[in-house]
Scaffold this active site. Structure first.
Site, PDB file in Angstrom:
ATOM      1  N   ASN A  95      38.379  38.772  44.701  1.00  0.00           N
ATOM      2  CA  ASN A  95      39.284  39.810  45.168  1.00  0.00           C
ATOM      3  C   ASN A  95      40.451  39.280  45.992  1.00  0.00           C
ATOM      4  O   ASN A  95      41.289  40.047  46.452  1.00  0.00           O
ATOM      5  CB  ASN A  95      38.511  40.894  45.925  1.00  0.00           C
ATOM      6  CG  ASN A  95      37.627  41.676  44.970  1.00  0.00           C
ATOM      7  OD1 ASN A  95      37.782  41.572  43.747  1.00  0.00           O
ATOM      8  ND2 ASN A  95      36.687  42.439  45.508  1.00  0.00           N
ATOM      9  N   ARG A 154      41.814  46.562  37.279  1.00  0.00           N
ATOM     10  CA  ARG A 154      42.359  47.147  38.512  1.00  0.00           C
ATOM     11  C   ARG A 154      43.589  46.385  38.984  1.00  0.00           C
ATOM     12  O   ARG A 154      44.345  46.863  39.805  1.00  0.00           O
ATOM     13  CB  ARG A 154      41.303  47.101  39.656  1.00  0.00           C
ATOM     14  CG  ARG A 154      39.998  47.750  39.378  1.00  0.00           C
ATOM     15  CD  ARG A 154      40.097  49.217  39.111  1.00  0.00           C
ATOM     16  NE  ARG A 154      40.604  50.007  40.222  1.00  0.00           N
ATOM     17  CZ  ARG A 154      40.868  51.303  40.117  1.00  0.00           C
ATOM     18  NH1 ARG A 154      40.675  51.932  38.980  1.00  0.00           N
ATOM     19  NH2 ARG A 154      41.317  51.978  41.144  1.00  0.00           N
ATOM     20  N   CYS A 210      35.268  48.552  37.146  1.00  0.00           N
ATOM     21  CA  CYS A 210      33.836  48.874  37.119  1.00  0.00           C
ATOM     22  C   CYS A 210      33.593  50.376  37.258  1.00  0.00           C
ATOM     23  O   CYS A 210      34.351  51.082  37.938  1.00  0.00           O
ATOM     24  CB  CYS A 210      33.140  48.161  38.269  1.00  0.00           C
ATOM     25  SG  CYS A 210      32.944  46.408  37.984  1.00  0.00           S
ATOM     26  N   ASP A 234      30.282  46.325  48.260  1.00  0.00           N
ATOM     27  CA  ASP A 234      29.944  45.371  47.193  1.00  0.00           C
ATOM     28  C   ASP A 234      28.625  44.646  47.462  1.00  0.00           C
ATOM     29  O   ASP A 234      27.978  44.155  46.547  1.00  0.00           O
ATOM     30  CB  ASP A 234      31.056  44.319  47.058  1.00  0.00           C
ATOM     31  CG  ASP A 234      32.342  44.925  46.548  1.00  0.00           C
ATOM     32  OD1 ASP A 234      32.293  46.033  45.995  1.00  0.00           O
ATOM     33  OD2 ASP A 234      33.394  44.296  46.718  1.00  0.00           O
TER      34      ASP A 234
HETATM   35  C1  EPZ Z   1      38.389  46.936  45.742  1.00  0.00           C
HETATM   36  O1  EPZ Z   1      38.471  48.015  44.814  1.00  0.00           O
HETATM   37  C2  EPZ Z   1      37.514  45.882  45.118  1.00  0.00           C
HETATM   38  N1  EPZ Z   1      38.084  45.507  43.845  1.00  0.00           N
HETATM   39  C3  EPZ Z   1      36.106  46.414  44.910  1.00  0.00           C
HETATM   40  O2  EPZ Z   1      35.318  45.339  44.449  1.00  0.00           O
HETATM   41  C4  EPZ Z   1      35.564  46.895  46.255  1.00  0.00           C
HETATM   42  O3  EPZ Z   1      34.302  47.502  46.038  1.00  0.00           O
HETATM   43  C5  EPZ Z   1      36.512  47.919  46.879  1.00  0.00           C
HETATM   44  O4  EPZ Z   1      37.841  47.357  46.984  1.00  0.00           O
HETATM   45  C6  EPZ Z   1      36.082  48.373  48.272  1.00  0.00           C
HETATM   46  O5  EPZ Z   1      35.972  47.273  49.113  1.00  0.00           O
HETATM   47  C7  EPZ Z   1      39.084  44.650  43.805  1.00  0.00           C
HETATM   48  O6  EPZ Z   1      39.544  44.154  44.840  1.00  0.00           O
HETATM   49  C8  EPZ Z   1      39.601  44.281  42.459  1.00  0.00           C
HETATM   50  P1  EPZ Z   1      39.559  51.052  47.036  1.00  0.00           P
HETATM   51  P2  EPZ Z   1      39.577  49.112  44.966  1.00  0.00           P
HETATM   52  O7  EPZ Z   1      40.905  51.412  46.546  1.00  0.00           O
HETATM   53  O8  EPZ Z   1      40.762  48.517  45.597  1.00  0.00           O
HETATM   54  C9  EPZ Z   1      39.464  55.830  46.670  1.00  0.00           C
HETATM   55  C10 EPZ Z   1      33.938  44.182  42.983  1.00  0.00           C
HETATM   56  O9  EPZ Z   1      32.812  44.330  42.496  1.00  0.00           O
HETATM   57  N2  EPZ Z   1      40.836  55.781  46.157  1.00  0.00           N
HETATM   58  O10 EPZ Z   1      39.414  50.444  48.382  1.00  0.00           O
HETATM   59  O11 EPZ Z   1      39.729  49.769  43.650  1.00  0.00           O
HETATM   60  C11 EPZ Z   1      38.463  55.234  45.673  1.00  0.00           C
HETATM   61  O12 EPZ Z   1      38.126  56.138  44.650  1.00  0.00           O
HETATM   62  C12 EPZ Z   1      34.847  45.384  43.100  1.00  0.00           C
HETATM   63  O13 EPZ Z   1      34.369  43.099  43.315  1.00  0.00           O
HETATM   64  C13 EPZ Z   1      41.486  56.971  45.814  1.00  0.00           C
HETATM   65  O14 EPZ Z   1      40.944  58.073  45.957  1.00  0.00           O
HETATM   66  O15 EPZ Z   1      38.861  50.101  45.964  1.00  0.00           O
HETATM   67  C14 EPZ Z   1      37.321  54.871  46.582  1.00  0.00           C
HETATM   68  O16 EPZ Z   1      36.537  56.009  46.813  1.00  0.00           O
HETATM   69  C15 EPZ Z   1      34.163  46.636  42.675  1.00  0.00           C
HETATM   70  N3  EPZ Z   1      42.762  56.886  45.317  1.00  0.00           N
HETATM   71  C16 EPZ Z   1      38.011  54.454  47.888  1.00  0.00           C
HETATM   72  O17 EPZ Z   1      39.328  55.019  47.811  1.00  0.00           O
HETATM   73  C17 EPZ Z   1      43.411  55.694  45.159  1.00  0.00           C
HETATM   74  O18 EPZ Z   1      44.569  55.682  44.706  1.00  0.00           O
HETATM   75  C18 EPZ Z   1      38.106  52.964  48.107  1.00  0.00           C
HETATM   76  O19 EPZ Z   1      38.643  52.340  46.933  1.00  0.00           O
HETATM   77  C19 EPZ Z   1      42.745  54.499  45.528  1.00  0.00           C
HETATM   78  C20 EPZ Z   1      41.464  54.566  46.019  1.00  0.00           C
END
Ligand code: EPZ
Length: 451
Positions: A36, A107, A131, A321
């Site tokens: 990440n 992503r 995922c 994670d």
């Molecule tokens: C990152 O995902 C990581 N992926 C994920 O790791 C990790 O689980 C996650 O951050 C949380 O730490 C990468 O870095 C590629 P978020 P990301 O935006 O950025 C909501 C792994 O296995 N949200 O922080 O996609 C969302 O639905 C992966 O390595 C919105 O509603 O996660 C969630 O509930 C899996 N609208 C929350 O925010 C948006 O536009 C956090 O998601 C964006 C997010």
């Protein structure tokens, strides 16, 4: 695509990993560079105004291969060496289109929007996938990009973007939730925009700090203020230098879980303490053996562990994670533990998958929250609380990986089972480098069967 090392070739939907009850895992493995961070750095590099950049400690994982495929489409030249150095040259970006049927809508693609828009004034990006751990909306990304002055048309498959007259302009934007990806997107796009950007309610994960550091070194002025606020002023010319990717904290904790769930003893070479202070504290309190050395961390079973209630949170809290592999540790502890997932609305589905092979003490999934917990999923009907009564006994059968970290959890379950066939391995190789040879070197009974 050029060679990316150590990812098994010819995996088919019928390929599976056969994992059988093994002796406690014992030995030493090395942790790879953080998925990440490397992927975000690769996206940010596209903002370069020319020249060569070096990424050291880039892991040989599927997600890096996906981005190299994107690089090829954009006309970026690179060489990936066996010592895990990735050399990239950004002289002539030749395309603004990341959107044909063959590209992978990971992503990361949406983080490339800002740099592509900077160079071409337009971009076509496949709607991000990733995922299956919840809705994974991109509304914060889209709102932020629109504020920067981007017109966006969505047709379900693609995002077609155009910068309005005057170019990308700095913004003030409060994220509705400290989303990791949206924070990174806003920082990268701000580095491509004119004027000052202030983003508040930002995520603060170590990988984001890594991204900030390389942008600072490329000439972007970035101040991380108090209260999760980040101020960014770009520079006329972005010249990236070399960067070393931090160790993957989730991989470190995945191996810690494998050691503790199998009552084993694993030294994770190159593991950093700094980024995993909270989970280390929780493991220590449960009675896990932890030895922090200058060149890595040893995780070992030193006697019965205590049941524990865990709540996943944004950094520096207990990472979502880590929740999946860690649930397998909880599954082997006598008594009742709970895992309360507060980041993704559907991250516990893999426990339901596992229930199909559980002989004793099935996982119980609930949609309520612990009493008085200010959870944002309260009363939403999401099954985001798991009750885990150990020791869980795993029988035999076939299970499918639904997401990367759950994939590792299924492997740990396999190590405690009468034999699990684990399918959809490409999801595992997307984020773990060499998992099979590492498992074998620790004494695991695992075999890749190519169907
Ligand atoms: C990152 O995902 C990581 N992926 C994920 O790791 C990790 O689980 C996650 O951050 C949380 O730490 C990468 O870095 C590629 P978020 P990301 O935006 O950025 C909501 C792994 O296995 N949200 O922080 O996609 C969302 O639905 C992966 O390595 C919105 O509603 O996660 C969630 O509930 C899996 N609208 C929350 O925010 C948006 O536009 C956090 O998601 C964006 C997010």
């Amino acid at each position: 695509m050029k060679t990316i090392f150590n990812i098994p070739k010819n995996l088919t939907p019928d390929s599976y990993l056969l994992v059988k009850k093994s002796r406690p895992l014992f030995g030493e493995i090395s942790v790879g560079g953080a998925k990440n961070m490397v992927t975000k750095v690769m996206a940010a590099f596209l903002a370069s105004d020319g020249g060569e950049c070096l990424i050291r400690n880039a892991p040989f994982i599927g997600e890096v291969a996906n981005i190299l495929a994107n690089y090829e489409q954009l006309g970026v030249k690179y060489s990936f060496f066996p010592d895990r150095t990735l050399k990239v040259n950004f002289k002539n970006l030749k395309d603004f289109n990341l959107g044909d049927e063959n590209t992978i809508g990971s992503r990361i693609s949406i983080l490339m929007a800002g740099p592509i828009l900077k160079h071409f004034g337009q971009a076509v990006i496949k709607t991000p996938g990733g995922c299956k751990i919840g809705k994974r909306k991109i509304d914060f990304h889209l709102q932020g990009l629109k504020n920067f002055g981007v017109e966006i048309k969505e047709d379900g498959k693609f995002l077609r973007m155009k910068v309005k007259k005057g170019g990308l302009k700095g913004i003030k934007f409060k994220l509705p939730f400290p989303s990791v990806g949206a924070t990174e997107n806003m920082i990268i796009t701000a580095a491509c925009a004119k004027g000052e950007t202030v983003i508040s309610n930002c995520a603060m994960e170590p990988e984001i700090m890594g991204l900030i550091k390389i942008l600072q070194r490329a000439g972007v002025s970035i101040i991380v203020n108090s209260d999760r606020e980040i101020t960014i002023n770009s520079s006329e010319n972005l010249n990236f230098k070399d960067v070393t990717i931090i160790p993957d904290r989730v991989e470190i904790l995945s191996w810690a879980s494998a050691a503790l769930a199998t009552k084993g003893d694993i030294f994770v070479k190159n593991a950093y303490q700094d980024h995993i202070v909270t989970p280390l504290g929780i493991l220590e309190k449960m009675g896990a053996g932890i030895e922090i050395n200058h060149d890595g961390i040893r995780f070992y079973y030193k006697g019965e562990l205590k049941p524990t209630n865990v709540r996943t949170e944004i950094y520096p809290g207990f990472a979502t994670d880590f929740g999946q592999p860690f649930a397998m540790v909880l599954s082997q502890i006598k008594g009742k533990s709970t895992m309360h997932e507060t980041i993704f609305d559907n991250r516990l589905g893999y426990l339901e998958t596992l229930n199909s092979v559980v002989k004793k003490n099935k996982f119980v999934l609930k949609n309520n929250c612990p009493v008085n917990d200010p959870c944002r999923f309260k009363n939403k009907g999401y099954r985001h609380l798991a009750e885990i009564t150990g020791p869980v006994e795993f029988g035999k059968g076939e299970v499918e990986i639904q997401d990367l970290r759950a994939g590792f959890a299924l492997i740990i379950a396999g190590l405690l089972s009468d034999g699990l066939k684990i399918k959809y391995l490409d999801l595992l190789f997307r984020g773990y480098e060499n998992p099979i040879s590492k498992l074998k070197s620790l004494g695991a009974d695992v075999e890749l069967v190519n169907g």
